[in-house]
Enzyme design. Structure first.
Site, PDB file in Angstrom:
ATOM      1  N   SER A 112      -4.167  -5.099   2.414  1.00  0.00           N
ATOM      2  CA  SER A 112      -3.424  -4.390   1.367  1.00  0.00           C
ATOM      3  C   SER A 112      -3.795  -2.899   1.344  1.00  0.00           C
ATOM      4  CB  SER A 112      -3.695  -5.104   0.036  1.00  0.00           C
ATOM      5  OG  SER A 112      -2.822  -4.672  -0.950  1.00  0.00           O
TER       6      SER A 112
ATOM      7  N   ASP B 165       6.501 -11.366   0.020  1.00  0.00           N
ATOM      8  CA  ASP B 165       5.494 -10.450  -0.525  1.00  0.00           C
ATOM      9  C   ASP B 165       6.180  -9.458  -1.467  1.00  0.00           C
ATOM     10  OD1 ASP B 165       3.569  -8.480  -0.947  1.00  0.00           O
ATOM     11  OD2 ASP B 165       2.664  -8.778   1.028  1.00  0.00           O
TER      12      ASP B 165
ATOM     13  N   HIS C  35       1.756 -12.015  -1.222  1.00  0.00           N
ATOM     14  CA  HIS C  35       0.842 -10.934  -0.835  1.00  0.00           C
ATOM     15  C   HIS C  35      -0.567 -11.438  -0.476  1.00  0.00           C
ATOM     16  CE1 HIS C  35      -0.109  -6.724  -0.533  1.00  0.00           C
ATOM     17  NE2 HIS C  35      -1.092  -6.814  -1.401  1.00  0.00           N
TER      18      HIS C  35
HETATM   19  C1  MLT Z   1      -1.593  -0.059  -2.173  1.00  0.00           C
HETATM   20  O1  MLT Z   1      -2.141   0.598  -1.311  1.00  0.00           O
HETATM   21  O2  MLT Z   1      -1.316   0.387  -3.293  1.00  0.00           O
HETATM   22  C2  MLT Z   1      -1.307  -1.487  -1.829  1.00  0.00           C
HETATM   23  O3  MLT Z   1      -0.464  -1.668  -0.830  1.00  0.00           O
HETATM   24  C3  MLT Z   1      -1.012  -2.328  -2.956  1.00  0.00           C
HETATM   25  C4  MLT Z   1      -2.287  -2.666  -3.586  1.00  0.00           C
HETATM   26  O4  MLT Z   1      -3.322  -2.333  -3.067  1.00  0.00           O
HETATM   27  O5  MLT Z   1      -2.247  -3.277  -4.655  1.00  0.00           O
END
Ligand code: MLT
Length: 211
Positions: A113, A163, A194
């Protein structure tokens, strides 16, 4: 003159674990929002139990949750901070390689993420920063920039068809962007959201063994 305190490069909290086989790549672990340097440690062993591991905590706090760069809203990144934090991380990696005496040119990132996003940003901004990357649920960190030449770099993307944070279109967009930059890219789909699944980690391990 107003001083911009964001310009000061900060140290990065981290764990370094020397591996049994120093010819293996050093695995760079980059957690998701609200995580820390402990989160992905079990993943490293599933990818390569003999490799050295450098696991880093993001320097930005969002309501107490560590991240690797600021965002203005969900999915909307603070581009100036992203650029600065990418530079900060790259510099930290250079320093860590000297301090721990690992091969700076043989590093593979494993990010989830927000951690996958900064890993993708490293690839896009510093073409020799990583030898490869396993990106779990990444987004496109930055658009409309000159693409680097990522010839010889291998990237594995794991994405979820449902996701809600990283849409399938965005996963495809990152895939094409990295391909256009001459990286060898594999895009793996899970019929999930996700979350980081055991199946996608197994697929990443297989990719790592065959790359
Ligand atoms: C981000 O970088 O904001 C992500 O993709 C989403 C997250 O970390 O919640």
């Amino acid at each position: 003159m107003i001083q911009d305190f964001r310009k000061g490069i900060q140290k990065m909290k981290h764990i370094y674990q020397k591996g049994k086989d120093l010819s293996k790549p050093t695995l760079l672990l980059l957690h998701g929002t609200g995580g820390n340097e402990l989160d992905l440690m079990p993943l490293a062993g599933m990818i390569d139990e003999d490799a050295s591991v450098l696991s880093v905590r993001g320097n930005v706090l969002e309501n107490g949750m560590p991240r690797f760069f600021k965002r203005l809203a969900e999915g909307v990144f603070d581009e100036e901070d992203l650029i600065f934090r990418t530079k900060e991380l790259n510099q930290f990696l250079n320093e860590a390689a000297e301090q721990y005496e690992f091969d700076r040119d043989n590093m593979i990132a494993i990010g989830y993420s927000n951690g996958a996003n900064i890993a993708a940003s490293l690839l896009l901004h510093y073409e020799n920063s990583l030898k490869g990357a396993i990106l779990h649920h990444p987004m496109v960190p930055r658009r409309n920039m000159a693409l680097p030449d990522l010839t010889g770099k291998s990237v594995f993307i794991a994405a979820g068809t449902n996701d809600p944070i990283c849409s399938p279109q965005e996963s495809e967009e990152l895939y094409s962007l990295l391909e256009q930059a001459n990286a060898t890219v594999e895009l793996h789909w899970e019929n999930r959201g996700h979350q980081l699944t055991a199946d996608e980690v197994a697929a990443a391990a297989k990719w790592y063994q065959n790359k």
